[in-house]
Design a protein around this motif. Structure first.
Motif, PDB file in Angstrom:
ATOM      1  N   LEU A  37       0.829  -1.211   0.000  1.00  0.00           N
ATOM      2  CA  LEU A  37       0.000   0.000   0.000  1.00  0.00           C
ATOM      3  C   LEU A  37       0.862   1.260   0.000  1.00  0.00           C
ATOM      4  O   LEU A  37       0.557   2.235  -0.696  1.00  0.00           O
ATOM      5  CB  LEU A  37      -0.937   0.001   1.209  1.00  0.00           C
ATOM      6  N   ALA A  38       1.932   1.236   0.765  1.00  0.00           N
ATOM      7  CA  ALA A  38       2.826   2.395   0.807  1.00  0.00           C
ATOM      8  C   ALA A  38       3.480   2.615  -0.552  1.00  0.00           C
ATOM      9  O   ALA A  38       3.608   3.761  -1.014  1.00  0.00           O
ATOM     10  CB  ALA A  38       3.889   2.196   1.885  1.00  0.00           C
ATOM     11  N   GLU A  39       3.874   1.549  -1.223  1.00  0.00           N
ATOM     12  CA  GLU A  39       4.493   1.656  -2.559  1.00  0.00           C
ATOM     13  C   GLU A  39       3.483   2.201  -3.563  1.00  0.00           C
ATOM     14  O   GLU A  39       3.805   3.061  -4.396  1.00  0.00           O
ATOM     15  CB  GLU A  39       5.034   0.298  -3.006  1.00  0.00           C
ATOM     16  N   GLN A  40       2.246   1.701  -3.497  1.00  0.00           N
ATOM     17  CA  GLN A  40       1.201   2.199  -4.395  1.00  0.00           C
ATOM     18  C   GLN A  40       0.937   3.685  -4.152  1.00  0.00           C
ATOM     19  O   GLN A  40       0.764   4.457  -5.085  1.00  0.00           O
ATOM     20  CB  GLN A  40      -0.098   1.409  -4.201  1.00  0.00           C
ATOM     21  N   ALA A  41       0.903   4.086  -2.910  1.00  0.00           N
ATOM     22  CA  ALA A  41       0.674   5.494  -2.576  1.00  0.00           C
ATOM     23  C   ALA A  41       1.815   6.357  -3.101  1.00  0.00           C
ATOM     24  O   ALA A  41       1.591   7.453  -3.635  1.00  0.00           O
ATOM     25  CB  ALA A  41       0.527   5.664  -1.066  1.00  0.00           C
ATOM     26  N   ARG A  42       3.045   5.894  -2.985  1.00  0.00           N
ATOM     27  CA  ARG A  42       4.194   6.633  -3.497  1.00  0.00           C
ATOM     28  C   ARG A  42       4.125   6.765  -5.016  1.00  0.00           C
ATOM     29  O   ARG A  42       4.316   7.850  -5.572  1.00  0.00           O
ATOM     30  CB  ARG A  42       5.500   5.938  -3.094  1.00  0.00           C
ATOM     31  N   LEU A  43       3.815   5.655  -5.710  1.00  0.00           N
ATOM     32  CA  LEU A  43       3.705   5.688  -7.174  1.00  0.00           C
ATOM     33  C   LEU A  43       2.556   6.599  -7.614  1.00  0.00           C
ATOM     34  O   LEU A  43       2.680   7.335  -8.599  1.00  0.00           O
ATOM     35  CB  LEU A  43       3.511   4.277  -7.723  1.00  0.00           C
ATOM     36  N   HIS A  44       1.460   6.548  -6.895  1.00  0.00           N
ATOM     37  CA  HIS A  44       0.321   7.409  -7.217  1.00  0.00           C
ATOM     38  C   HIS A  44       0.708   8.884  -7.050  1.00  0.00           C
ATOM     39  O   HIS A  44       0.370   9.725  -7.899  1.00  0.00           O
ATOM     40  CB  HIS A  44      -0.862   7.049  -6.305  1.00  0.00           C
ATOM     41  N   GLY A  45       1.424   9.193  -6.005  1.00  0.00           N
ATOM     42  CA  GLY A  45       1.890  10.564  -5.785  1.00  0.00           C
ATOM     43  C   GLY A  45       2.823  11.027  -6.882  1.00  0.00           C
ATOM     44  O   GLY A  45       2.727  12.169  -7.358  1.00  0.00           O
ATOM     45  N   GLU A  46       3.736  10.165  -7.316  1.00  0.00           N
ATOM     46  CA  GLU A  46       4.652  10.519  -8.408  1.00  0.00           C
ATOM     47  C   GLU A  46       3.887  10.755  -9.705  1.00  0.00           C
ATOM     48  O   GLU A  46       4.184  11.688 -10.462  1.00  0.00           O
ATOM     49  CB  GLU A  46       5.695   9.419  -8.596  1.00  0.00           C
ATOM     50  N   LEU A  51       1.729  14.478 -13.795  1.00  0.00           N
ATOM     51  CA  LEU A  51       0.576  15.052 -14.501  1.00  0.00           C
ATOM     52  C   LEU A  51       0.471  16.555 -14.251  1.00  0.00           C
ATOM     53  O   LEU A  51       0.181  17.323 -15.177  1.00  0.00           O
ATOM     54  CB  LEU A  51      -0.711  14.353 -14.064  1.00  0.00           C
ATOM     55  N   ASN A  52       0.719  16.977 -13.020  1.00  0.00           N
ATOM     56  CA  ASN A  52       0.690  18.406 -12.708  1.00  0.00           C
ATOM     57  C   ASN A  52       1.771  19.166 -13.466  1.00  0.00           C
ATOM     58  O   ASN A  52       1.531  20.264 -13.979  1.00  0.00           O
ATOM     59  CB  ASN A  52       0.846  18.635 -11.206  1.00  0.00           C
ATOM     60  N   LEU A  53       2.970  18.591 -13.543  1.00  0.00           N
ATOM     61  CA  LEU A  53       4.060  19.237 -14.278  1.00  0.00           C
ATOM     62  C   LEU A  53       3.733  19.340 -15.765  1.00  0.00           C
ATOM     63  O   LEU A  53       3.987  20.368 -16.401  1.00  0.00           O
ATOM     64  CB  LEU A  53       5.371  18.472 -14.067  1.00  0.00           C
ATOM     65  N   ALA A  54       3.153  18.271 -16.320  1.00  0.00           N
ATOM     66  CA  ALA A  54       2.787  18.280 -17.747  1.00  0.00           C
ATOM     67  C   ALA A  54       1.698  19.320 -18.010  1.00  0.00           C
ATOM     68  O   ALA A  54       1.753  20.049 -19.011  1.00  0.00           O
ATOM     69  CB  ALA A  54       2.328  16.894 -18.185  1.00  0.00           C
ATOM     70  N   ALA A  56       1.106  22.045 -16.270  1.00  0.00           N
ATOM     71  CA  ALA A  56       1.707  23.381 -16.132  1.00  0.00           C
ATOM     72  C   ALA A  56       2.522  23.737 -17.374  1.00  0.00           C
ATOM     73  O   ALA A  56       2.474  24.883 -17.855  1.00  0.00           O
ATOM     74  CB  ALA A  56       2.578  23.438 -14.882  1.00  0.00           C
ATOM     75  N   ALA A  57       3.261  22.768 -17.909  1.00  0.00           N
ATOM     76  CA  ALA A  57       4.057  23.024 -19.118  1.00  0.00           C
ATOM     77  C   ALA A  57       3.145  23.331 -20.300  1.00  0.00           C
ATOM     78  O   ALA A  57       3.430  24.235 -21.097  1.00  0.00           O
ATOM     79  CB  ALA A  57       4.944  21.824 -19.425  1.00  0.00           C
ATOM     80  N   GLN A  58       2.044  22.598 -20.411  1.00  0.00           N
ATOM     81  CA  GLN A  58       1.109  22.843 -21.511  1.00  0.00           C
ATOM     82  C   GLN A  58       0.469  24.218 -21.361  1.00  0.00           C
ATOM     83  O   GLN A  58       0.304  24.938 -22.343  1.00  0.00           O
ATOM     84  CB  GLN A  58       0.035  21.761 -21.545  1.00  0.00           C
ATOM     85  N   GLN A  59       0.121  24.600 -20.147  1.00  0.00           N
ATOM     86  CA  GLN A  59      -0.466  25.914 -19.916  1.00  0.00           C
ATOM     87  C   GLN A  59       0.519  27.025 -20.279  1.00  0.00           C
ATOM     88  O   GLN A  59       0.150  28.019 -20.903  1.00  0.00           O
ATOM     89  CB  GLN A  59      -0.903  26.043 -18.461  1.00  0.00           C
ATOM     90  N   ARG A  60       1.798  26.855 -19.918  1.00  0.00           N
ATOM     91  CA  ARG A  60       2.816  27.852 -20.287  1.00  0.00           C
ATOM     92  C   ARG A  60       2.947  27.938 -21.803  1.00  0.00           C
ATOM     93  O   ARG A  60       3.082  29.035 -22.363  1.00  0.00           O
ATOM     94  CB  ARG A  60       4.158  27.493 -19.658  1.00  0.00           C
ATOM     95  N   ALA A  61       2.935  26.781 -22.475  1.00  0.00           N
ATOM     96  CA  ALA A  61       3.047  26.784 -23.937  1.00  0.00           C
ATOM     97  C   ALA A  61       1.861  27.514 -24.568  1.00  0.00           C
ATOM     98  O   ALA A  61       2.038  28.292 -25.522  1.00  0.00           O
ATOM     99  CB  ALA A  61       3.141  25.354 -24.454  1.00  0.00           C
ATOM    100  N   GLU A  62       0.659  27.282 -24.055  1.00  0.00           N
ATOM    101  CA  GLU A  62      -0.525  27.966 -24.587  1.00  0.00           C
ATOM    102  C   GLU A  62      -0.452  29.468 -24.323  1.00  0.00           C
ATOM    103  O   GLU A  62      -0.817  30.269 -25.173  1.00  0.00           O
ATOM    104  CB  GLU A  62      -1.798  27.377 -23.967  1.00  0.00           C
ATOM    105  N   GLN A  63       0.025  29.854 -23.153  1.00  0.00           N
ATOM    106  CA  GLN A  63       0.173  31.279 -22.852  1.00  0.00           C
ATOM    107  C   GLN A  63       1.205  31.926 -23.763  1.00  0.00           C
ATOM    108  O   GLN A  63       1.009  33.046 -24.246  1.00  0.00           O
ATOM    109  CB  GLN A  63       0.565  31.477 -21.388  1.00  0.00           C
ATOM    110  N   ASP A  64       2.306  31.217 -24.012  1.00  0.00           N
ATOM    111  CA  ASP A  64       3.331  31.752 -24.927  1.00  0.00           C
ATOM    112  C   ASP A  64       2.772  31.903 -26.333  1.00  0.00           C
ATOM    113  O   ASP A  64       3.032  32.903 -27.018  1.00  0.00           O
ATOM    114  CB  ASP A  64       4.556  30.830 -24.945  1.00  0.00           C
ATOM    115  N   LYS A  65       1.991  30.906 -26.761  1.00  0.00           N
ATOM    116  CA  LYS A  65       1.396  30.962 -28.095  1.00  0.00           C
ATOM    117  C   LYS A  65       0.419  32.136 -28.195  1.00  0.00           C
ATOM    118  O   LYS A  65       0.399  32.851 -29.187  1.00  0.00           O
ATOM    119  CB  LYS A  65       0.657  29.647 -28.378  1.00  0.00           C
ATOM    120  N   ARG A  66      -0.364  32.350 -27.144  1.00  0.00           N
ATOM    121  CA  ARG A  66      -1.323  33.450 -27.131  1.00  0.00           C
ATOM    122  C   ARG A  66      -0.602  34.791 -27.150  1.00  0.00           C
ATOM    123  O   ARG A  66      -0.994  35.712 -27.864  1.00  0.00           O
ATOM    124  CB  ARG A  66      -2.206  33.346 -25.893  1.00  0.00           C
ATOM    125  N   LEU A  67       0.471  34.908 -26.373  1.00  0.00           N
ATOM    126  CA  LEU A  67       1.245  36.148 -26.345  1.00  0.00           C
ATOM    127  C   LEU A  67       1.846  36.442 -27.714  1.00  0.00           C
ATOM    128  O   LEU A  67       1.803  37.582 -28.195  1.00  0.00           O
ATOM    129  CB  LEU A  67       2.342  36.065 -25.288  1.00  0.00           C
TER     130      LEU A  67
END
Length: 172
Positions: A37-46, A51-54, A56-67
């Motif tokens: 369970l601890a391993e699954q929780a760690r993998l889920h967190g990673e 997903l959050n990093l991806a 954020a990167a997509q949002q920055r790319a869209e903002q750059d494109k809009r600018l």
């Protein structure tokens, strides 16, 4: 102690050992399950972090494109505004020159058309340089109307070019 009592004691002791061993097995199994369970929780967190990093990167790319698009549209707007201002200034100068008789508009006249009754010489005179065939001067009021029509046409073409450049910027 009788042998039967000894046997009963051994059986009770054996039962306690078996029960203790089974309880230990449950503890080992609980420990392993807890690790899983601890391993699954760690993998889920990673995974969530990636997903959050991806996102954020997509949002920055869209903002750059809009600018970039906003900058292109602004540059295009400035260019089209400058063209419109230049065309209006040129038309104003032309109207001023027509009003002061500094400039006269003329049209070619068909010299073979005898029905028009216009006797305009086909050769240039010493007063001005006329290229081509016979020409007739336009009335200044009519010349102003023609200049006004061409001014409207120029403004329409500039507005059309502005719209086309805006659409091109959006589709690229």
């Amino acid at each position: 102690m009788t042998p039967l009592q000894k046997l009963a004691g051994v059986l009770v002791l054996a039962g306690l050992l078996v029960a203790g061993g089974a309880g230990g097995a449950w503890k080992v199994q609980d420990w392993r399950y807890g690790e899983q369970l601890a391993e699954q929780a760690r993998l889920h967190g990673e995974t969530l972090n990636q997903l959050n990093l991806a996102a954020a990167a997509q949002q920055r790319a869209e903002q750059d494109k809009r600018l970039t698009l906003e900058q292109q549209v602004q540059a295009s707007d400035q260019t089209n505004h400058r063209a419109l201002t230049d065309a209006q200034r040129d038309q104003s100068r032309l109207r001023d020159r027509l009003a002061t008789a500094d400039l006269r508009l003329s049209v070619l006249v068909d010299a073979a058309d005898t029905a028009s009754g216009c006797a305009v010489p086909a050769t240039p005179t010493t007063r001005g340089m006329v290229h081509g065939g016979a020409r007739a001067r336009l009335d200044p009021a009519h010349a102003q109307q023609i200049v006004g029509i061409t001014d409207d046409g120029d403004q329409g073409l500039i507005a059309l070019q502005a719209c086309q450049s805006y659409v091109r910027a959006l589709t690229h």
